[in-house]
Structures are given as C-alpha cells and as structure tokens.
Design an enzyme around this catalytic site. Structure first.
Site, PDB file in Angstrom:
ATOM      1  N   ASP A 226      -9.272  -7.372  -3.022  1.00 22.17           N
ATOM      2  CA  ASP A 226      -8.870  -6.033  -2.585  1.00 22.17           C
ATOM      3  C   ASP A 226      -9.856  -5.005  -3.131  1.00 22.17           C
ATOM      4  OD1 ASP A 226      -7.660  -3.554  -2.098  1.00 22.17           O
ATOM      5  OD2 ASP A 226      -5.639  -4.388  -2.319  1.00 22.17           O
TER       6      ASP A 226
ATOM      7  N   SER B  27       0.841  -1.196   0.000  1.00 21.85           N
ATOM      8  CA  SER B  27       0.000   0.000   0.000  1.00 21.85           C
ATOM      9  C   SER B  27       0.881   1.253   0.000  1.00 21.85           C
ATOM     10  CB  SER B  27      -0.972  -0.051   1.174  1.00 21.85           C
ATOM     11  OG  SER B  27      -2.032   0.868   0.999  1.00 21.85           O
TER      12      SER B  27
ATOM     13  N   HIS C 222      -7.250  -6.356   1.010  1.00 24.47           N
ATOM     14  CA  HIS C 222      -6.248  -5.295   1.177  1.00 24.47           C
ATOM     15  C   HIS C 222      -5.631  -5.490   2.553  1.00 24.47           C
ATOM     16  CE1 HIS C 222      -4.488  -1.447  -0.011  1.00 24.47           C
ATOM     17  NE2 HIS C 222      -4.603  -1.074   1.255  1.00 24.47           N
TER      18      HIS C 222
END
Length: 272
Positions: free
Chosen positions: A227, A97, A255
């Site tokens: 995700d 991320s 995620h």
C-alpha cells in the site's frame, strides 16, 4: 431506503437474526466494490451483512459535481442512518480507506453502536486522503490522476481499471474480472464524476487522532504490504493509538479491496 433526508440503496446478505456487520466502502466507491461472494462468505460465517451505496455513488442520492452540500460527518451519519433504517442498534464495522475513517469516527463518537472494528487500508492521520504521507514522499498511487471523461462509459471503465491496477499488487484481479466490475460500477452510477469530486471535497470529517485511545471494542488493522497510498507508518501508528488493536499485514496487497487470494485470511480476522 430514506436516510437523513436522502435515498440510500442498501443490500443485505444472511439472516437478520445473526450479529449485524456493516461494510463501509472507500472514497467514491459504490457497494459493488465489496465482492458479492465476499459478502456471501461473511454471511456464511454467521453475520447479517449490510452494504450500501454512499451518497453520490451507485443508486443513492447524488449531488452536483463539485458542490456536494455535505461533509464527512454527514457520510458518518449516513452509516448510522442505514443501521437505524434496518432497526440495528449496533454492528460490527468493516471499513476500507475512507470507510475505515468513518468507522473510527463512529467508534469514538457513538461507541454504543459498535461491536467490533476492522480497519483496512486506512490511517489515523488528519483525514485528508493525500496529505498524511511521509513528507517529501511521492508515490505512484497518489500522483495526479490523468484526465478521464467519467461520463463516457468506455473511457470511465478504462480509467477505473487503470486506477485499480496502479494501486494493486500481484493478487489484483485480472483484466476480464476488472472490466466486469468497472462496467457494473459505471452502469449503476448516476454520475461518476460527482462521486469522485464530492467525496474528496467532503473529506473524512473532523480529526479524531487524539481520541482513538477511547476506543474499547476489539479492533484489527488490516494493511497491505504494497500500500503506497498509506505506507507502513500509518497502520503501525493506528494500531498503537487504539488500545489492544492487532495489526495484520496482508502480503502482496496494495491499496485495494481485498483480492480473492487473501480472502481466507481477511475473513478469518473479521469473523474472529
């Protein structure tokens, strides 16, 4: 360790004589989110593994909540500063991320510091964590967060568990394991509210979407099929933008940091 005028908590696994590998955590995440056993298995694969608490997380220097006084570029420079403090000229970068965004920026702006790039659950978008989604799409993962008193241990632990579950999938760790992790994160954090506010305010740094074609190191894009924070168009675009990048789908993963069920696949891709 002193890094860029602050103190950064760093931990290593394996032998310094092995090729170095730097783990870059996501937004507001301390190094605890990189599982201890995951790090040990990377080290067993022939890497000198480095993880660290980004500023405002864990035991590293923290700033007043809502007033970070630093930018995404500073977060990028901290990663390089950790390598400098350890005497590491270049490393394999593994980022999730926000960490993936930092890894991309290092590869573009300081290519001599990067041996390879693993980008997990990230995007080639503008750098704003909630903006690059498909127009008009609203997902469970990015809806407004419920108010949580992050200074209260019980409330904070419950809030962290709820977030992990909301963004996870069928392989996400069970309640006892998540609770142990959330408690460890809280107990090592000076101010959870500061990390959550300040990283979001600092952002990912200047956009590099138009410069990704300059990345020449071996790159793999790992992305969960569940995700919702960065849906499928994001990893596809990222893999197209970086020459020679491989896109690897992690079935049943959201995620989240890699759940144990997919470790064999993830470790193999990182260590290739």
């Amino acid at each position: 360790m002193p890094v860029n005028g602050i103190q950064v908590c760093v931990e290593t696994f394996g032998e310094p004589t092995e090729p170095p590998l730097l783990l870059l955590a996501g937004e507001a995440n301390s190094m605890d989110w990189w599982d201890d056993e995951f790090c040990r298995r990377l080290a067993a694969g022939g890497r000198f593994v480095i993880r660290y608490d980004q500023r405002d997380t864990g035991r590293s220097t923290r700033f007043p909540a809502g007033v970070p006084g630093y930018s995404g570029t500073d977060l990028m420079n901290d990663a390089l500063g950790v390598l400098d403090a350890l005497g590491v000229p270049a490393a394999h970068l593994v980022g999730l991320s926000l960490g993936g965004a930092l890894g991309m920026r290092i590869a573009v702006r300081h290519p001599e510091r990067v041996l390879s790039l693993t980008l997990m659950s990230t995007t080639a978008g503008t750098g704003e964590p909630d903006l690059p989604l498909t127009p008009g799409r609203t997902t469970t993962a990015v809806r407004a967060r419920p108010a949580v008193d992050w200074s209260n241990r019980k409330a904070a632990v419950a809030g962290l568990i709820a977030e992990i579950r909301a963004r996870g999938g069928p392989f996400t760790a069970d309640e006892p394991q998540l609770r142990r992790l959330a408690e460890r994160v809280f107990d090592r954090s000076g101010d959870l509210a500061a990390a959550r506010d300040n990283h979001r305010l600092a952002g990912y740094g200047p956009p590099v979407r138009d410069r990704l074609a300059a990345i020449t190191v071996p790159t793999v894009v790992l992305h969960g099929t569940l995700d919702e924070h960065f849906p499928a168009e994001h990893p596809r675009e990222l893999a197209r933008a970086i020459p020679g990048a491989r896109l690897v789908w992690l079935e049943g993963v959201g995620h989240e940091f890699p759940p144990r069920a997919v470790w064999d696949r993830v470790l193999a891709e990182i260590l290739t």
